[in-house]
Write a protein that holds these residues in place. Structure first.
Motif, PDB file in Angstrom:
ATOM      1  N   ALA A  54      37.919  35.759  38.208  1.00 17.28           N
ATOM      2  CA  ALA A  54      37.963  37.183  38.534  1.00 17.28           C
ATOM      3  C   ALA A  54      37.829  37.453  40.030  1.00 17.28           C
ATOM      4  O   ALA A  54      38.086  38.574  40.470  1.00 17.28           O
ATOM      5  CB  ALA A  54      36.861  37.923  37.777  1.00 17.28           C
ATOM      6  N   ASN A  55      37.390  36.460  40.829  1.00 18.68           N
ATOM      7  CA  ASN A  55      37.281  36.684  42.264  1.00 18.68           C
ATOM      8  C   ASN A  55      38.039  35.586  43.018  1.00 18.68           C
ATOM      9  O   ASN A  55      38.670  34.716  42.405  1.00 18.68           O
ATOM     10  CB  ASN A  55      35.813  36.788  42.702  1.00 18.68           C
ATOM     11  CG  ASN A  55      35.045  35.482  42.537  1.00 18.68           C
ATOM     12  OD1 ASN A  55      35.542  34.400  42.839  1.00 18.68           O
ATOM     13  ND2 ASN A  55      33.798  35.584  42.067  1.00 18.68           N
ATOM     14  N   THR A  56      37.988  35.632  44.331  1.00 19.45           N
ATOM     15  CA  THR A  56      38.798  34.705  45.121  1.00 19.45           C
ATOM     16  C   THR A  56      37.973  33.693  45.907  1.00 19.45           C
ATOM     17  O   THR A  56      38.486  33.034  46.804  1.00 19.45           O
ATOM     18  CB  THR A  56      39.723  35.489  46.078  1.00 19.45           C
ATOM     19  OG1 THR A  56      38.955  36.377  46.893  1.00 19.45           O
ATOM     20  CG2 THR A  56      40.750  36.285  45.280  1.00 19.45           C
ATOM     21  N   ARG A  73      47.208  37.098  33.480  1.00 17.99           N
ATOM     22  CA  ARG A  73      46.113  36.600  32.655  1.00 17.99           C
ATOM     23  C   ARG A  73      44.919  37.542  32.762  1.00 17.99           C
ATOM     24  O   ARG A  73      44.427  37.796  33.880  1.00 17.99           O
ATOM     25  CB  ARG A  73      45.724  35.189  33.073  1.00 17.99           C
ATOM     26  CG  ARG A  73      44.620  34.588  32.208  1.00 17.99           C
ATOM     27  CD  ARG A  73      44.438  33.114  32.489  1.00 17.99           C
ATOM     28  NE  ARG A  73      45.628  32.353  32.124  1.00 17.99           N
ATOM     29  CZ  ARG A  73      45.684  31.025  32.180  1.00 17.99           C
ATOM     30  NH1 ARG A  73      44.632  30.334  32.564  1.00 17.99           N
ATOM     31  NH2 ARG A  73      46.799  30.400  31.853  1.00 17.99           N
ATOM     32  N   PRO A  74      44.402  38.075  31.682  1.00 17.71           N
ATOM     33  CA  PRO A  74      43.261  38.998  31.740  1.00 17.71           C
ATOM     34  C   PRO A  74      42.052  38.346  32.421  1.00 17.71           C
ATOM     35  O   PRO A  74      41.770  37.169  32.228  1.00 17.71           O
ATOM     36  CB  PRO A  74      42.976  39.299  30.271  1.00 17.71           C
ATOM     37  CG  PRO A  74      44.260  39.025  29.554  1.00 17.71           C
ATOM     38  CD  PRO A  74      44.894  37.880  30.292  1.00 17.71           C
ATOM     39  N   GLY A  75      41.358  39.155  33.215  1.00 18.50           N
ATOM     40  CA  GLY A  75      40.146  38.681  33.871  1.00 18.50           C
ATOM     41  C   GLY A  75      40.390  37.755  35.037  1.00 18.50           C
ATOM     42  O   GLY A  75      39.448  37.097  35.506  1.00 18.50           O
ATOM     43  N   THR A  76      41.617  37.675  35.530  1.00 23.44           N
ATOM     44  CA  THR A  76      41.958  36.782  36.635  1.00 23.44           C
ATOM     45  C   THR A  76      42.485  37.594  37.803  1.00 23.44           C
ATOM     46  O   THR A  76      43.346  38.471  37.625  1.00 23.44           O
ATOM     47  CB  THR A  76      43.026  35.760  36.201  1.00 23.44           C
ATOM     48  OG1 THR A  76      42.514  34.975  35.130  1.00 23.44           O
ATOM     49  CG2 THR A  76      43.401  34.837  37.352  1.00 23.44           C
ATOM     50  N   ALA A  77      41.980  37.301  39.003  1.00 22.82           N
ATOM     51  CA  ALA A  77      42.506  37.953  40.200  1.00 22.82           C
ATOM     52  C   ALA A  77      43.980  37.574  40.357  1.00 22.82           C
ATOM     53  O   ALA A  77      44.315  36.383  40.357  1.00 22.82           O
ATOM     54  CB  ALA A  77      41.711  37.524  41.425  1.00 22.82           C
TER      55      ALA A  77
END
Length: 362
Positions: free
Chosen positions: A170-172, A194-198
Motif C-alpha cells: 500500500a505504500n512506496t 491490484r486492490p490495496g497496492t500503490a
C-alpha cells in the motif's frame, strides 16, 4: 540465464592491473558528491548531498557558483540531494530530474522533481512524485533510470527502521516505482489494478537500492542494493516481482545477527549475486564504451566499504568473474558512469570528494 550466487566479500577478487588504465583527477574538493550526469553539450552535472547542484564545463572546470533555484532539501544521515538525470529529450525540453529528501527530522521521504536548466538556474520546477509514508529516520538513497517507452523508474529505500514496509504494497517504502515523465502513473504498471497496492509500484521487497541501469543485452533493469552488514545484492527486475526484504535475505544485521533465517523463500526473486560481508554498492553502470573493448558488457559497481569499483564480467548471459578497479586509491567510491566518449568517470565519497576519469594508458 544468470544463475544466482553468493560472492563472499572476504574472498577479495583480483585487482585490475593499474597499468591497463590511467586516472585523471578532474575535480577535487566536492562536498559529499552523490551523482553524475552528462549534458549533450559536453557539460556535466554533479549533485552534492549537502544540497548543491554543480556544473562542470565542457572544458573540465567546475563552476564555482552552484545552480540556483533548488527546492528546500533535508540533508541528514545518508540523505540529502541525491540523483540527477538528464531528460533523454533534453535538446527539446531542457529538463533534468532530481531526487532528494523532502521534509524534516520528524518526517521525510524521497521527492522527485523535474525542472528546466537555464542560465545556471532551475526554472519551471514540477513536483512529480513524493514517496509515502514519511519516515522519522533519514531515508535511504534513490536512483533514476529512463526506459525506452518514455517512462522512468525510481528506487526508494525502506525507511531504515521501517523495514517491514518493504512488504507493504500500500505504500512506496522499499519499492521501485514506474512513472511517466510527467509524474502520472502508466496504466500498464504490473500491480496497478491490484486492490490495496500503490499503483506506482513496479517491484517490492527492497532495502536500499543505490544502483540502477538498463541492460543493453536484453532491455531489462539491473539494480544493486545494500544489505546491512551483509546481503548486498545484484538483481534483475521482473515487473511485479518481490525481492524478499526483510523476509528472505542473506543479510547480517548491525547487531551481527541474521536478519532472517531464510536466505530464500518461494515466491521471492533470487539475487543474481550476493555479497557478504557488505561491500556497500552505491551505484551501477554497464560498460558499452569503445575505450576499453575488453570490458564491454561488464558491470561497474562502485563500493563504499570495499573502497573500489567492482568490475563484474559477463559472457553469454552468465557472470564469469569479478575484479577490482581503483582499489589502489583506498577511497570510498560513490558513483560510476560511462561517458559518451567511452571513458569511465567515478565520484569518490566524503567531504573532500573527487571526480576521476579513467582512460586507456596511452
Amino acid at each position: 540465464m544468470i544463475f544466482g550466487s553468493i560472492w563472499p566479500a572476504w574472498a577479495e577478487p583480483p585487482r585490475v592491473d593499474p597499468s591497463l588504465y590511467r586516472v585523471v583527477t578532474e575535480i577535487e574538493g566536492l562536498e559529499r558528491p552523490w551523482s553524475l550526469a552528462f549534458l549533450p553539450d559536453g557539460r556535466r552535472l554533479i549533485t552534492e548531498a549537502v544540497g548543491r547542484l554543480r556544473v562542470v564545463g565542457s572544458d573540465g572546470t567546475l563552476d564555482p557558483t552552484p545552480v540556483g533555484g533548488l527546492p528546500p532539501i533535508y540533508a541528514a544521515g545518508q540523505g540529502g540531494l541525491m540523483d540527477v538525470a538528464v531528460d533523454p529529450d533534453f535538446p527539446e525540453t531542457g529538463r533534468i530530474f532530481l531526487t532528494f529528501l523532502h521534509g524534516d527530522a520528524e518526517a521525510n521521504n524521497v521527492r522527485l522533481v523535474s525542472a528546466r536548466l537555464q542560465d545556471g538556474t532551475l526554472q519551471d520546477m514540477r513536483v512529480l512524485f513524493t514517496a509515502t509514508p514519511k519516515a522519522g529516520a533519514s531515508n535511504h538513497g534513490s536512483r533514476i533510470a529512463f526506459l525506452p517507452d518514455d517512462t522512468l523508474v525510481l528506487s526508494l529505500g525502506d525507511g531504515f527502521d521501517r523495514r517491514e514496509d518493504a512488504q507493504n504494497r500500500a505504500n512506496t517504502l522499499g519499492k521501485v516505482v514506474r512513472l511517466n515523465r510527467d509524474g502520472s502513473i502508466p496504466p500498464d504498471n504490473p500491480l496497478v489494478h491490484r486492490p490495496g497496492t500503490a499503483p506506482e509500484v513496479l517491484t517490492l521487497g527492497h532495502r536500499n537500492v543505490q544502483g540502477i541501469a538498463l541492460d543493453p543485452t536484453d532491455g531489462s533493469l539491473l539494480i544493486t542494493e545494500h544489505g546491512p552488514r551483509g546481503g548486498d545484492e545484484l538483481n534483475r527486475l521482473v515487473p511485479g516481482g518481490n525481492y524478499g526484504w526483510p523476509l528472505a535475505s542473506g543479510g547480517v544485521d548491525y547487531s551481527f545477527a541474521r536478519v532472517t533465517p531464510f536466505a530464500s523463500l518461494p515466491g521471492f526473486e533470487a539475487p543474481l549475486l550476493e555479497w557478504t560481508p557488505s561491500i556497500a554498492p552505491a551505484g551501477l553502470a554497464v560498460y558499452e564504451g569503445r575505450l576499453f573493448p575488453q570490458w564491454r558488457g561488464a558491470l561497474l559497481v562502485p563500493a563504499l566499504v570495499e573502497k573500489a569499483v567492482r568490475l563484474v564480467h559477463r559472457q553469454d548471459g552468465g557472470i564469469t568473474g569479478q575484479e577490482l578497479l581503483l582499489a589502489e586509491f583506498g577511497e570510498r567510491m560513490r558513483d560510476v558512469r560511462v561517458a559518451p566518449d567511452g571513458s569511465i568517470q567515478v565520484l569518490t565519497d566524503g567531504i573532500d570528494g573527487r571526480l576521476l576519469r579513467l582512460l586507456p594508458p596511452s
